[in-house]
Enzyme design. Structure first.
Site: not given
Ligand code: HMG
Ligand code: MG
Length: 307
Positions: A20-21, A212, A214, A245, A254
């Site tokens: 994932r990450d 966690h 990095h 990220c 990480n």
């Molecule tokens: P948004 O654009 O505000 O979403 O994004 P929305 O609710 O307005 O929906 C827009 C469209 O997305 C719609 O589709 C929804 O159905 C679809 P449309 O009608 O336009 O065709 N949608 C989805 N589709 C599939 N699965 C879903 C989903 N939700 C909505 N679950 C949203 C908001 C949260 C969805 C978006 O910002 C997003 O997906 N963000 C994810 C970002 C991400 O994954 N970042 C990396 C991970 S975090 C990280 O790495 C940190 C971590 O490792 C810890 C650390 O290191 O600090 C965890």
């Molecule tokens: Mg991370």
């Protein structure tokens, strides 16, 4: 003065995040079959907790758009837990339909990173997660959580760790079983880590916390030693150090799983992981990504240790 390493644990738990990450941050698309081979190699190395993908918007993270196919293609060996990120109820529904019994929610302790990563304020995100955790509880699913940017934010700089503490309190109250406090951009140093970990341990038992970290600046292992000394027993890592990220510019992966396992075993702390097999899993990741990855043990190998 308390001697260093006076109370090391017999064993710690490693939570592997490379599928994932790691892969979320790669420009190259890894096929579902390639991802499956990576997860299988990680499990064959003895890892028992693996975050396999994200059920987020495929527009935001196209690299993991095949989360369903991947989850369905994997066998579920006894004692192995597969988890995946979910940002909302839609993600939870997708994860459940794909057969997962555990998910992870995530948010940031800085508003700017949270907005850039999940397009909501922190309070709005917590409201969404109250629904997600309630629904997960009805379905008998476990929920883990991440709080990002605890050591620093790529947009806001220093973040008061008491913000992360308050978010962690909210996440645990809504039923998350563990919160992984995250150095998203790898800026932490050991004394800062001591202050953060002590702040958290003053309020929560160690079993509810994980680190966690990095490894952007090479301080992750030093920070892990501090966490270990203070009582933390759960550490996230990524095979060969792959990852970052996409919404945190400049963040490296990480801490490398092989480096973590090498260090812990050398200190007499068990992980349940077979290091040579883990190195093999790192080679699978490197082959999928067509390059040598940053992990130190990944690069050094284990052959020279056999004499
Ligand atoms: P948004 O654009 O505000 O979403 O994004 P929305 O609710 O307005 O929906 C827009 C469209 O997305 C719609 O589709 C929804 O159905 C679809 P449309 O009608 O336009 O065709 N949608 C989805 N589709 C599939 N699965 C879903 C989903 N939700 C909505 N679950 C949203 C908001 C949260 C969805 C978006 O910002 C997003 O997906 N963000 C994810 C970002 C991400 O994954 N970042 C990396 C991970 S975090 C990280 O790495 C940190 C971590 O490792 C810890 C650390 O290191 O600090 C965890
Ligand atoms: Mg991370």
């Amino acid at each position: 003065m308390t001697p260093l390493f006076a109370e090391l644990p017999a064993e710690v738990s490693i939570y592997e995040v490379s599928p994932r990450d790691g892969l979320q941050n790669e420009s190259a698309y890894v096929t579902t079959d390639g991802k499956r081979r990576l997860v299988e190699a990680l499990v064959a190395a003895g890892l028992r907790r693996v975050e396999i993908s994200s059920f987020v918007s495929p527009r935001w993270i196209p690299q993991l758009a095949d989360a369903e196919e991947l989850a369905r293609s994997l066998e579920r060996p006894d004692g192995v837990t597969f988890s995946a990120l979910v940002p909302n109820a839609k993600g939870l529904g997708r994860a459940r339909a794909a057969g997962l019994r555990e998910v992870a929610v995530f948010l940031s302790s800085s508003e700017t990173h949270n907005k850039k990563n999940i397009a909501k304020t922190i309070d709005e995100t917590l409201a969404v997660y109250r629904e997600v955790t309630a629904e997960a509880a009805r379905e008998g699913m476990r929920v883990r959580a991440y709080v990002s940017t605890v050591w620093g934010c790529p947009y806001e700089g220093h973040v008061d760790p008491r913000r992360a503490l308050a978010i962690t309190r909210a996440l645990l109250e809504m039923g998350c079983y563990q919160v992984s406090i995250s150095d998203t951009i790898g800026v932490g140093t050991p004394r800062q880590t001591r202050d953060i970990v002590e702040l958290f341990l003053a309020e929560f038992p160690a079993s509810q916390l994980a680190l966690h970290l990095h490894d952007t600046r090479g301080t992750a292992l030093a920070n892990i030693v501090v966490g270990l000394e203070l009582g933390i027993r759960d550490f996230d890592s990524s095979v060969a150090g792959v990852g970052g990220c996409p919404y945190a510019p400049g963040a490296a992966g990480n801490v490398a799983s092989e480096d973590l396992v090498y260090m812990l075993h050398g200190m007499g702390v068990k992980t349940g992981v077979d290091l040579p097999r883990l190195v093999t899993a790192g080679k699978v990741a490197a082959a999928l990504l067509h390059r040598t990855l940053p992990g130190k043990v990944h690069q050094a190998g284990v052959e020279s240790l056999k004499a």
